[in-house]
Design a protein around this motif. Structure first.
Motif, PDB file in Angstrom:
ATOM      1  N   ASP A 140       0.845  -1.196   0.000  1.00  0.00           N
ATOM      2  CA  ASP A 140       0.000   0.000   0.000  1.00  0.00           C
ATOM      3  C   ASP A 140       0.883   1.250   0.000  1.00  0.00           C
ATOM      4  O   ASP A 140       1.644   1.499   0.942  1.00  0.00           O
ATOM      5  N   VAL A 141       0.794   2.026  -1.080  1.00  0.00           N
ATOM      6  CA  VAL A 141       1.522   3.299  -1.186  1.00  0.00           C
ATOM      7  C   VAL A 141       0.543   4.452  -1.406  1.00  0.00           C
ATOM      8  O   VAL A 141       0.879   5.469  -2.020  1.00  0.00           O
ATOM      9  N   SER A 142      -0.662   4.313  -0.885  1.00  0.00           N
ATOM     10  CA  SER A 142      -1.694   5.343  -1.050  1.00  0.00           C
ATOM     11  C   SER A 142      -1.367   6.589  -0.234  1.00  0.00           C
ATOM     12  O   SER A 142      -0.682   6.522   0.785  1.00  0.00           O
ATOM     13  N   ARG A 143      -1.875   7.720  -0.731  1.00  0.00           N
ATOM     14  CA  ARG A 143      -1.792   8.990   0.003  1.00  0.00           C
ATOM     15  C   ARG A 143      -0.356   9.346   0.385  1.00  0.00           C
ATOM     16  O   ARG A 143      -0.037   9.615   1.553  1.00  0.00           O
ATOM     17  N   THR A 144       0.495   9.359  -0.605  1.00  0.00           N
ATOM     18  CA  THR A 144       1.889   9.780  -0.421  1.00  0.00           C
ATOM     19  C   THR A 144       2.168  10.947  -1.369  1.00  0.00           C
ATOM     20  O   THR A 144       1.256  11.483  -1.985  1.00  0.00           O
ATOM     21  N   GLY A 145       3.432  11.305  -1.509  1.00  0.00           N
ATOM     22  CA  GLY A 145       3.816  12.359  -2.438  1.00  0.00           C
ATOM     23  C   GLY A 145       4.309  11.820  -3.761  1.00  0.00           C
ATOM     24  O   GLY A 145       4.901  12.566  -4.554  1.00  0.00           O
ATOM     25  N   LEU A 146       4.054  10.549  -4.038  1.00  0.00           N
ATOM     26  CA  LEU A 146       4.534   9.930  -5.272  1.00  0.00           C
ATOM     27  C   LEU A 146       3.866  10.545  -6.498  1.00  0.00           C
ATOM     28  O   LEU A 146       2.653  10.758  -6.523  1.00  0.00           O
ATOM     29  N   THR A 147       4.663  10.802  -7.524  1.00  0.00           N
ATOM     30  CA  THR A 147       4.138  11.256  -8.816  1.00  0.00           C
ATOM     31  C   THR A 147       4.410  10.238  -9.914  1.00  0.00           C
ATOM     32  O   THR A 147       3.806  10.302 -10.989  1.00  0.00           O
ATOM     33  N   PHE A 148       5.314   9.293  -9.632  1.00  0.00           N
ATOM     34  CA  PHE A 148       5.709   8.319 -10.654  1.00  0.00           C
ATOM     35  C   PHE A 148       6.120   7.018  -9.974  1.00  0.00           C
ATOM     36  O   PHE A 148       6.678   7.029  -8.878  1.00  0.00           O
ATOM     37  N   LEU A 149       5.835   5.906 -10.639  1.00  0.00           N
ATOM     38  CA  LEU A 149       6.256   4.593 -10.160  1.00  0.00           C
ATOM     39  C   LEU A 149       6.620   3.760 -11.372  1.00  0.00           C
ATOM     40  O   LEU A 149       5.811   3.584 -12.284  1.00  0.00           O
ATOM     41  N   ASP A 150       7.867   3.274 -11.396  1.00  0.00           N
ATOM     42  CA  ASP A 150       8.324   2.497 -12.546  1.00  0.00           C
ATOM     43  C   ASP A 150       7.581   1.166 -12.615  1.00  0.00           C
ATOM     44  O   ASP A 150       7.405   0.487 -11.600  1.00  0.00           O
ATOM     45  N   THR A 151       7.156   0.790 -13.810  1.00  0.00           N
ATOM     46  CA  THR A 151       6.381  -0.431 -13.975  1.00  0.00           C
ATOM     47  C   THR A 151       7.124  -1.658 -13.463  1.00  0.00           C
ATOM     48  O   THR A 151       6.541  -2.527 -12.800  1.00  0.00           O
ATOM     49  N   SER A 152       8.412  -1.755 -13.732  1.00  0.00           N
ATOM     50  CA  SER A 152       9.184  -2.932 -13.331  1.00  0.00           C
ATOM     51  C   SER A 152       9.268  -3.082 -11.819  1.00  0.00           C
ATOM     52  O   SER A 152       9.483  -4.182 -11.314  1.00  0.00           O
ATOM     53  N   THR A 153       9.095  -1.994 -11.083  1.00  0.00           N
ATOM     54  CA  THR A 153       9.126  -2.050  -9.625  1.00  0.00           C
ATOM     55  C   THR A 153       8.036  -2.969  -9.097  1.00  0.00           C
ATOM     56  O   THR A 153       8.222  -3.673  -8.103  1.00  0.00           O
ATOM     57  N   ILE A 154       6.910  -2.990  -9.792  1.00  0.00           N
ATOM     58  CA  ILE A 154       5.746  -3.731  -9.324  1.00  0.00           C
ATOM     59  C   ILE A 154       5.519  -5.031 -10.092  1.00  0.00           C
ATOM     60  O   ILE A 154       5.222  -6.065  -9.506  1.00  0.00           O
ATOM     61  N   GLN A 155       5.665  -4.986 -11.400  1.00  0.00           N
ATOM     62  CA  GLN A 155       5.289  -6.146 -12.206  1.00  0.00           C
ATOM     63  C   GLN A 155       6.194  -7.351 -12.002  1.00  0.00           C
ATOM     64  O   GLN A 155       5.829  -8.477 -12.347  1.00  0.00           O
ATOM     65  N   ASP A 156       7.373  -7.135 -11.401  1.00  0.00           N
ATOM     66  CA  ASP A 156       8.284  -8.245 -11.151  1.00  0.00           C
ATOM     67  C   ASP A 156       8.046  -8.910  -9.800  1.00  0.00           C
ATOM     68  O   ASP A 156       8.854  -9.741  -9.361  1.00  0.00           O
ATOM     69  N   LEU A 157       6.939  -8.567  -9.129  1.00  0.00           N
ATOM     70  CA  LEU A 157       6.572  -9.204  -7.866  1.00  0.00           C
ATOM     71  C   LEU A 157       5.565 -10.308  -8.156  1.00  0.00           C
ATOM     72  O   LEU A 157       4.374 -10.031  -8.357  1.00  0.00           O
ATOM     73  N   PRO A 158       5.992 -11.566  -8.190  1.00  0.00           N
ATOM     74  CA  PRO A 158       5.129 -12.660  -8.673  1.00  0.00           C
ATOM     75  C   PRO A 158       3.929 -12.956  -7.787  1.00  0.00           C
ATOM     76  O   PRO A 158       2.944 -13.534  -8.261  1.00  0.00           O
ATOM     77  N   ASN A 159       3.979 -12.594  -6.503  1.00  0.00           N
ATOM     78  CA  ASN A 159       2.896 -12.940  -5.580  1.00  0.00           C
ATOM     79  C   ASN A 159       2.015 -11.753  -5.206  1.00  0.00           C
ATOM     80  O   ASN A 159       1.140 -11.876  -4.358  1.00  0.00           O
ATOM     81  N   LEU A 160       2.222 -10.605  -5.837  1.00  0.00           N
ATOM     82  CA  LEU A 160       1.452  -9.411  -5.499  1.00  0.00           C
ATOM     83  C   LEU A 160      -0.023  -9.590  -5.884  1.00  0.00           C
ATOM     84  O   LEU A 160      -0.340  -9.944  -7.018  1.00  0.00           O
ATOM     85  N   ARG A 161      -0.907  -9.336  -4.915  1.00  0.00           N
ATOM     86  CA  ARG A 161      -2.348  -9.464  -5.149  1.00  0.00           C
ATOM     87  C   ARG A 161      -3.111  -8.192  -4.809  1.00  0.00           C
ATOM     88  O   ARG A 161      -4.232  -7.999  -5.276  1.00  0.00           O
ATOM     89  N   PHE A 162      -2.524  -7.336  -3.990  1.00  0.00           N
ATOM     90  CA  PHE A 162      -3.196  -6.122  -3.517  1.00  0.00           C
ATOM     91  C   PHE A 162      -2.229  -4.963  -3.631  1.00  0.00           C
ATOM     92  O   PHE A 162      -1.105  -5.026  -3.120  1.00  0.00           O
ATOM     93  N   LEU A 163      -2.669  -3.882  -4.305  1.00  0.00           N
ATOM     94  CA  LEU A 163      -1.805  -2.720  -4.483  1.00  0.00           C
ATOM     95  C   LEU A 163      -2.618  -1.445  -4.293  1.00  0.00           C
ATOM     96  O   LEU A 163      -3.505  -1.137  -5.070  1.00  0.00           O
ATOM     97  N   GLY A 164      -2.283  -0.699  -3.230  1.00  0.00           N
ATOM     98  CA  GLY A 164      -2.962   0.572  -2.963  1.00  0.00           C
ATOM     99  C   GLY A 164      -2.231   1.728  -3.608  1.00  0.00           C
ATOM    100  O   GLY A 164      -1.042   1.949  -3.343  1.00  0.00           O
ATOM    101  N   LEU A 165      -2.929   2.492  -4.459  1.00  0.00           N
ATOM    102  CA  LEU A 165      -2.314   3.598  -5.212  1.00  0.00           C
ATOM    103  C   LEU A 165      -3.109   4.894  -5.105  1.00  0.00           C
ATOM    104  O   LEU A 165      -2.731   5.903  -5.710  1.00  0.00           O
TER     105      LEU A 165
END
Length: 274
Positions: A140-165
């Motif tokens: 969960d990275v909701s409600r932060t100051g993020l403006t960008f997130l690289d796709t490879s940062t997330i898509q290479d996590l094989p067991n990820l099921r929940f992502l807060g944005l």
């Protein structure tokens, strides 16, 4: 005797049960002392702790659950968790984190749940920040100051099921198109999906991430900007100039060759006559 021993080993202002230490809302300024070494669950929520000492944490080698939400953690957390490799659950939400690097969580090979939401100063997550967290299922990275997130940062996590944005300051430009496309094609659950919207540019503000994909495709993959036309003109001119020069040089070489051949033939005829 056993209960007295447990009370003696329990940090001041905290309550202790079997393998659990709970220090919620005790206005602690520092990491508590005298935590039993066999502690599996440590709750430090709603305090004023600004620093997690790596050495003291490393004594808790069996720790699997750490809740530090609603504190003042804002220093560099790199290598902080090097000694708690069994950690499965980590909550750092509602703090003052500023960045996440590869060294922040790289030693947490068993991590399944990571909550770093509600950190308004969090503006950067490195591309390989979660490279070693392959068991990560909930992020969960909701409600932060993020403006960008690289796709490879997330898509290479094989067991990820929940992502807060949700409720971030996403900058929906051409560089972010790959991430938005990945969102629409993945099977991951995005809670509060209606709040995953673009913040900039102004023309796309408040538009939902999936809905903006078609517009970005049009803007980024089809539309040519002024600098693109200038580049194409320069490239065309360079190609034309290079082709003209090559033809000119080829012509000169051909003329020189013909002159050389003609002179050779004239010498042969003179020699024959002589």
């Amino acid at each position: 005797m056993g209960m007295a021993s447990e009370r003696i080993n329990c940090p001041r202002s905290c309550s202790c049960q079997y393998l659990e230490v709970n220090c919620t809302g005790q206005q602690l300024q520092e990491f508590p002392e005298a935590i039993p070494l066999d502690t599996r669950q440590l709750i430090l929520a709603a305090n004023n702790i600004s620093y997690l000492p790596a050495v003291e944490l490393s004594f808790l080698a069996d720790l699997v659950y750490l809740d530090c939400k609603k504190n003042l953690l804002g220093r560099d957390l790199d290598f902080t968790f090097i000694g708690v490799a069994k950690l499965v659950y980590l909550d750092l939400s509602f703090n003052n984190l500023t960045q996440v690097t590869f060294s922040t969580f790289s030693h947490l090979l068993s991590l399944v749940v990571l909550k770093i939401s509600d950190n308004p100063s969090l503006v950067a997550i490195e591309k390989d920040a979660f490279a070693n967290n392959t068991w990560l299922s909930h992020l969960d990275v909701s409600r932060t100051g993020l403006t960008f997130l690289d796709t490879s940062t997330i898509q290479d996590l094989p067991n990820l099921r929940f992502l807060g944005l949700s409720n971030n300051l996403w900058h929906c430009n051409c560089s972010f198109l790959d991430f938005i496309t990945w969102m629409t094609e993945s099977n991951i659950h995005f809670p509060d999906a209606d709040d995953v919207t673009c913040y900039t540019p102004e023309s796309l503000r408040a538009l939902k991430m999936p809905a903006v994909e078609a517009q970005l495709h049009s803007n980024c993959l089809i539309q040519l900007y002024k600098q693109d036309y200038i580049f194409l003109c320069l490239a065309g001119f360079c190609i034309f100039f290079a082709g003209t020069m090559a033809a000119w040089l080829a012509g000169i070489c051909a003329v020189i060759y013909e002159v050389h051949i003609s002179k050779g033939e004239e010498r042969e005829e003179e020699e024959t006559v002589t």
